[in-house]
Design an enzyme around this catalytic site. Structure first.
Site, short mmCIF file in Angstrom:
data_model
loop_
_atom_site.label_atom_id
_atom_site.label_comp_id
_atom_site.label_asym_id
_atom_site.label_seq_id
_atom_site.Cartn_x
_atom_site.Cartn_y
_atom_site.Cartn_z
CB CYS A 2 -0.89 0.00 1.25
SG CYS A 2 -1.79 -1.53 1.50
CG ASP A 92 -0.85 -8.35 7.31
OD1 ASP A 92 -1.84 -7.64 7.03
OD2 ASP A 92 0.11 -8.48 6.55
CG LEU A 251 10.02 -10.99 -11.61
CD1 LEU A 251 11.01 -9.87 -11.27
CD2 LEU A 251 9.04 -10.53 -12.68
N GLY A 353 13.97 -12.69 -7.11
CA GLY A 353 15.12 -13.36 -6.50
C GLY A 353 16.16 -12.46 -5.86
#
Length: 601
Positions: A2, A92, A251, A353
């Site tokens: 956000c 959360d 990706l 990664g």
């Protein structure tokens, strides 16, 4: 994932809402605002965990108020710890509020994940950034108000005027991105990774709550134990990041890191759709063939995204404006366009990664540095010191040996770009040799005060702090959130990172090849052909396109107006870039020139 924005103090409601609009791209699902006499707290929501409106933000719990950006992967376990509470959501965010009620600001030590949040507790405003800096927070203190936000663009309207911060300029040229707390805008600062800030009645205090080097040195000494522990943590880190209610992709380059994420996810029963970049007519940069082989091996749905010179010309200004300030990463535009495609396909979360190379020693130069470190112990090196001082060269190897013979710090991040001597030749002002070391002083002190002594641990630590935290993760956050996508980075799970740095350095180094530990684990998931491929990363023909488009002349144009650099040195760098040398140096000068023209001229 956000956008956070707020003001503590006197403010104009209209101006505050106009500033908030600049963060719409960070969360298009909902915009929440709390307006009080001396408090404006807002939130642009990208709904990932508990997508129900009950979890909209800013969220209130009794007297507490929060605007939270990120994901807490252990929020379900924390609910079990926080017994005796009444829960109104399954988000959360509510767990963070409850954890603060129980433990105070120390609650950040219990949170596992990526996060940046503003929490209001009476007169106190806490700003918190996660351990590795995956999510950003910027702030500005004036006589009237304390302003903060997820991006600089929301804070800039509250500056009385725009001036360039010279400390940001110097650290940017040195290390590819401004080092904390600096930004290019004088008066706007950024929170450091693993740090919280408390603003109370006009006074700001900061506290570093996390230090990766608090891990024990060499507590894992056996190779089989190291492999077992790391593989176990990799599985956990990836599993928690796959747990989501929304569409998720990954990706995929032709290399090992993204292949490992996808392979372990597949082993866990989730075959992720993958996306790869490609460039027609530039085989040296194109990874589509290798990525396609990996996708076929793992049985994954594979999408190729082709970037052209036209794409470069059409979107570069848009990308650089979106980044807010200079960041010397030529892969930003290709990744921006890749994320645009992923977002258009309906995905809200993507796995990437980042962090693997720095944890597992994936850069060849790490081993070159380790070898050069040995020269410091030479007994008869004075004549070499004199030789290097009298035979200046712009080549990085010259600089490396000079540092060793001068008994100064050799490794200064993998993003070590313009050396101080290069800057001295470039600038129309004096830059002393080793002047940039002041940006590394606090981190070097952390290393020297830790239980760790091996140089490879310093390499990993400072790269995770700056090369990853302020460079790669800044890029990843801006280009993903530009298209309202949450990017998750399993290798930067702090428990995994602590495990890896607890391994005896000799096991991390192995026989001198890159990523020895990760490659051994990879044999359980991937073919030897995939594991042993030569690394390309996100290489792309940025300099060819910059030259072909004529945009490279912007460097001379801006320098003619500012007089910042010696014109003959600018000419020299541009000439070398045309011959394929010092390309990233020149890209950094272009990005800087673009910002100066946009903001200062």
């Amino acid at each position: 994932m956000c956008g956070v924005f707020g003001i503590i103090g006197h403010y104009s409601p209209h101006k505050a809402r106009e500033a908030l609009k600049t963060l719409q791209h960070r969360g298009r699902d909902y915009c929440g605002v709390v307006e009080q006499n001396t408090l404006f707290l807002a939130h642009q929501r990208l709904s990932i965990t508990d997508v129900h409106p009950r979890s909209h933000q800013p969220m209130r719990r009794d007297k507490l108020l929060i605007s939270f950006n990120g994901e807490i992967y252990n929020h379900a376990r924390l609910r079990e710890q926080l017994t005796g509470l009444k829960w109104e959501t399954s988000s959360d965010t509510e767990v963070v509020l409850a954890a603060y009620e129980r433990w105070g600001i120390r609650c950040v030590e219990y949170l596992e994940g990526m996060f940046a949040f503003a929490l209001i507790d009476g007169d106190k405003c806490y700003l918190v950034r996660d351990r590795f800096g995956k999510k950003p927070l910027f702030y500005h203190q004036s006589n009237e108000a304390f302003v903060f936000g997820s991006e600089i663009k929301a804070i800039k309207p509250f500056l009385s005027s725009v001036y360039m911060n010279d400390e940001a300029l110097h650290s940017y040229l040195s290390f590819l991105a401004p080092t904390p707390p600096h930004t290019f805008y004088k008066g706007i600062e950024k929170l450091e990774s693993g740090e919280w800030l408390c603003a109370e009645q006009g006074k700001i205090t900061k506290h570093r709550y996390y230090n990766l080097l608090d891990t024990p040195d060499s507590s894992i000494t056996g190779n089989s134990d190291a492999l077992y522990r790391i593989e176990e943590e990799l599985h956990r880190a990836i599993a928690v990041r796959l747990d989501t209610e929304v569409p998720i992709a990954a990706l995929l380059s032709g290399g090992l890191d993204s292949a490992m994420i996808c392979a372990i996810a597949a082993r866990q029963g989730k075959k992720l759709p993958v996306f790869t970049l490609g460039y027609n007519e530039y085989d040296a940069y194109d990874e589509r063939k290798n990525a396609a082989m990996t996708a076929k091996y793992l049985g994954l749905d594979h999408t190729e995204v082709i970037i052209s010179q036209n794409d470069f010309d059409e979107h570069l200004d848009e990308l650089l404006t979106h980044m807010d300030e200079p960041l010397n990463d030529p892969a930003a535009l290709p990744l921006y366009l890749l994320m645009k495609k992923i977002g258009a396909e309906g995905y809200k979360v993507v796995l990437s990664g980042e962090g693997s190379d720095e944890l597992f020693l994936g850069y060849r130069q790490y081993f070159e540095y380790l070898d050069i470190e040995k020269a410091a112990s030479l007994h008869h090196k004075n004549w070499l010191k004199k030789y290097f001082h009298s035979h200046f060269s712009m080549n990085r190897e010259w600089e490396w040996y000079k540092r060793i013979f001068d008994d100064t710090l050799l490794f200064r991040t993998s993003g070590d770009k313009f050396t101080d001597l290069q800057q001295n030749k470039l600038f129309r002002r004096n830059v002393r040799d080793n002047e940039s070391l002041r940006f590394l002083e606090s981190y070097r002190r952390m290393f020297e005060q830790s239980a760790h002594e091996h140089p490879s641990v310093w390499y990993s630590m400072i790269d995770l702090k700056l090369f990853v935290g302020e460079h790669f993760l800044t890029k990843l956050d801006r280009v993903s959130m530009a298209h309202t996508i949450e990017a998750r980075t399993p290798f930067l799970d702090h428990i995994l990172a602590e495990t890896v740095l607890s391994v005896d350095p000799s096991l991390r180094i192995g026989n001198g090849g890159t990523k020895p530990l990760l490659k051994q684990i990879a044999r359980n998931y991937l073919s030897d052909e995939i594991i042993t491929r030569k690394k390309k990363g996100f290489a792309n023909p940025y300099m060819e396109w910059l030259i072909a488009s004529g945009r490279i002349e912007l460097i001379r144009e801006v320098n003619d107006k500012t007089g910042l650099f010696y014109p003959e040195e600018i000419d020299n760098y541009i000439d070398m870039a045309r011959r394929g040398k010092f390309k990233q140096h020149v890209w950094g000068l272009y990005v800087l020139s673009h910002w100066i023209k946009r903001e200062l001229l």
